[in-house]
Design a protein around this motif. Structure first.
Motif, short mmCIF file in Angstrom:
data_model
loop_
_atom_site.label_atom_id
_atom_site.label_comp_id
_atom_site.label_asym_id
_atom_site.label_seq_id
_atom_site.Cartn_x
_atom_site.Cartn_y
_atom_site.Cartn_z
N GLU A 42 0.84 -1.21 0.00
CA GLU A 42 0.00 0.00 0.00
C GLU A 42 0.87 1.25 0.00
OE1 GLU A 42 -3.78 1.67 -0.25
OE2 GLU A 42 -3.26 -0.46 -0.20
N LEU A 43 1.95 1.24 0.76
CA LEU A 43 2.85 2.38 0.80
C LEU A 43 3.54 2.58 -0.55
CD1 LEU A 43 4.45 1.83 4.32
CD2 LEU A 43 2.85 3.64 3.68
N ASP A 44 3.92 1.48 -1.20
CA ASP A 44 4.53 1.59 -2.54
C ASP A 44 3.55 2.28 -3.50
OD1 ASP A 44 6.79 0.30 -1.64
OD2 ASP A 44 6.24 -1.67 -2.46
N GLU A 45 2.29 1.88 -3.44
CA GLU A 45 1.29 2.46 -4.33
C GLU A 45 1.08 3.95 -4.02
OE1 GLU A 45 -1.57 3.34 -7.09
OE2 GLU A 45 -0.11 1.69 -7.00
N LEU A 46 1.04 4.30 -2.75
CA LEU A 46 0.85 5.71 -2.39
C LEU A 46 2.04 6.56 -2.85
CD1 LEU A 46 -0.71 5.33 1.16
CD2 LEU A 46 -1.85 6.20 -0.89
N GLU A 47 3.24 6.02 -2.75
CA GLU A 47 4.41 6.78 -3.22
C GLU A 47 4.39 6.92 -4.74
OE1 GLU A 47 7.91 5.04 -1.55
OE2 GLU A 47 7.40 5.64 0.49
N ARG A 48 3.91 5.90 -5.44
CA ARG A 48 3.73 6.04 -6.89
C ARG A 48 2.69 7.13 -7.20
NH1 ARG A 48 4.53 0.29 -6.92
NH2 ARG A 48 2.29 -0.06 -6.62
N GLN A 49 1.66 7.17 -6.38
CA GLN A 49 0.64 8.20 -6.57
C GLN A 49 1.20 9.60 -6.30
OE1 GLN A 49 -2.95 7.30 -4.41
NE2 GLN A 49 -3.31 5.39 -5.51
N HIS A 50 2.12 9.71 -5.36
CA HIS A 50 2.76 11.01 -5.11
C HIS A 50 3.49 11.49 -6.36
CE1 HIS A 50 2.91 10.67 -0.42
NE2 HIS A 50 1.70 10.86 -0.89
N GLU A 51 4.19 10.58 -7.03
CA GLU A 51 4.88 10.95 -8.27
C GLU A 51 3.88 11.30 -9.36
OE1 GLU A 51 7.43 7.74 -9.33
OE2 GLU A 51 8.70 7.91 -7.55
N HIS A 52 2.80 10.52 -9.44
CA HIS A 52 1.77 10.80 -10.44
C HIS A 52 1.09 12.13 -10.15
CE1 HIS A 52 -1.01 9.96 -13.60
NE2 HIS A 52 -2.06 9.84 -12.80
N ASP A 53 0.95 12.47 -8.88
CA ASP A 53 0.35 13.74 -8.49
C ASP A 53 1.11 14.90 -9.12
OD1 ASP A 53 -0.96 15.80 -7.24
OD2 ASP A 53 -0.63 15.09 -5.20
N GLN A 54 2.43 14.84 -9.07
CA GLN A 54 3.25 15.90 -9.67
C GLN A 54 2.96 16.04 -11.15
OE1 GLN A 54 6.00 18.11 -8.26
NE2 GLN A 54 5.06 18.96 -10.09
N ARG A 55 2.86 14.92 -11.86
CA ARG A 55 2.58 14.97 -13.30
C ARG A 55 1.19 15.53 -13.58
NH1 ARG A 55 5.26 9.94 -12.89
NH2 ARG A 55 3.29 8.78 -12.97
N LEU A 56 0.22 15.14 -12.77
CA LEU A 56 -1.14 15.65 -12.98
C LEU A 56 -1.21 17.15 -12.76
CD1 LEU A 56 -3.37 12.93 -11.25
CD2 LEU A 56 -3.10 13.34 -13.70
N VAL A 57 -0.50 17.63 -11.75
CA VAL A 57 -0.50 19.08 -11.47
C VAL A 57 0.17 19.82 -12.62
CG1 VAL A 57 0.35 20.88 -9.94
CG2 VAL A 57 -0.61 18.79 -8.98
N ASP A 58 1.26 19.29 -13.15
CA ASP A 58 1.92 19.92 -14.29
C ASP A 58 0.98 19.98 -15.49
OD1 ASP A 58 4.23 20.26 -12.82
OD2 ASP A 58 5.24 18.49 -13.63
#
Length: 342
Positions: A231-247
């Motif tokens: 679950e933590l691995d997935e959340l950290e991947r989502q943190h990276e994806h968050d940056q791309r979505l904001v861009d």
């Protein structure tokens, strides 16, 4: 059973937990909530601290004495929406908070006042502040008092994390509401507001909240158990994806402001980002925080609480801290809202 709760809120650290408790209580009842904040009448006299602040620092006055109410209510509404609890909010200027609370409950048609108390112990054997006791005596309707006290580091840290989630949720709800009211006309203040929203999201939580979660909360949880690693691995991947979505969202907004993209594209991007964030925060609060409460030690929570106390919505320190507090207040105060003012 009760159908409509009035939940008075203040700006204390205990308010985050009391709002969570009230929302969960309303959810179990299938009730709706009206959040309420009473503001003192700072314009009634031309003396005192409020007038001194107004004269020496108009920006600080606007935040502390005017913008703070909408900020508190916006966060509370976001907490209710996260659990699907119907809600609204109201504020009133009144130098008698208990009377304002009772009047608000009657005007909204509430059948229960849900209050948190963090005052001294009364003869009734409960922790009651003076305003809470006055509401109990004078309300003429059921009042539920949820006793609170100074929380331990665990509760403080979780409260800060939830409060920061609510800050982001409030900005996104404000943006979605702003776009729903869009009439297709160019509006310079509205465009500036959307740029401010992007700036807020990009700077916090992307640049501050997520890294602290990984560095302190996630790291400590990995050290104590392997049960949450996937679950933590997935959340950290989502943190990276968050940056791309904001861009991508920022790029779409700039194309729109340059006349190269329709407002519908902005709406789609904001809606997509909001759905992503709702799911992400739900996983953190529904899976990770309960696991952390189970596995982390008091020393772990002391460290996490110390780290997050420094970036309270967001807490960069010094003048930058005040700048971001005012930015959040500006966003939620300028965006369209259904809040009523008595």
């Amino acid at each position: 059973m009760y159908c409509h709760l009035l939940v008075p809120i203040d700006g204390t650290d205990l308010a985050t937990q009391s709002i969570s408790n009230a929302v969960e209580f309303a959810r179990t009842l299938g009730a709706r909530i009206t959040f309420f904040h009473a503001q003192p009448n700072h314009t009634a006299a031309l003396s005192g601290d409020a007038e001194a602040v107004r004269l020496t620092s108009p920006a600080d006055f606007a935040y502390t004495y005017e913008g703070r109410a909408r900020e508190l209510l916006a966060k509370a509404e976001s907490a209710a929406r996260a659990l699907g609890v119907p809600c609204g909010s109201a504020t009133a200027v009144n130098d008698s908070p208990y009377r304002a609370i009772i009047d608000a409950a009657r005007q909204a048609g509430c059948d229960l006042i849900y209050m948190a108390s963090h005052g001294r112990r009364s003869g009734l054997g409960m922790m009651l502040g003076s305003q809470t006791l006055k509401v109990l005596v004078n309300a003429g309707m059921p009042v539920l008092v949820a006793a609170t006290s100074n929380p331990p580091a665990t509760s403080q840290a979780i409260g800060i994390i939830r409060d920061e989630h609510r800050s982001l949720a409030a900005v996104l709800h404000a943006w979605l509401h702003l776009l729903e009211r869009d009439d297709g006309q160019r509006d310079v203040p509205r465009e500036a507001l959307m740029r401010a929203m992007i700036h807020y999201i990009r700077t916090f939580p992307v640049a501050l909240h997520h890294p602290k979660e990984e560095e302190y909360l996630f790291r400590r949880l990995r050290e104590r158990t392997s049960q949450c690693n996937a679950e933590l691995d997935e959340l950290e991947r989502q943190h990276e994806h968050d940056q791309r979505l904001v861009d991508e969202l920022a790029a779409t907004l700039e194309r729109h402001l340059a006349g190269k993209a329709d407002i519908a594209e902005v709406k789609d991007e904001v809606s997509r980002y909001a759905l992503f964030i709702w799911e992400h925060m739900g996983r953190e609060e529904g899976v990770i925080l309960p696991a952390a409460q189970r596995f982390l030690t008091p020393a772990d929570w002391d460290e996490i609480n110390a780290a997050f106390t420094e970036n309270r919505d967001p807490r960069f320190g010094g003048d930058t801290d005040a700048e971001f507090r005012r930015l959040f207040s500006r966003i939620v105060n300028l965006a369209p809202t259904g809040t009523s003012n008595e």
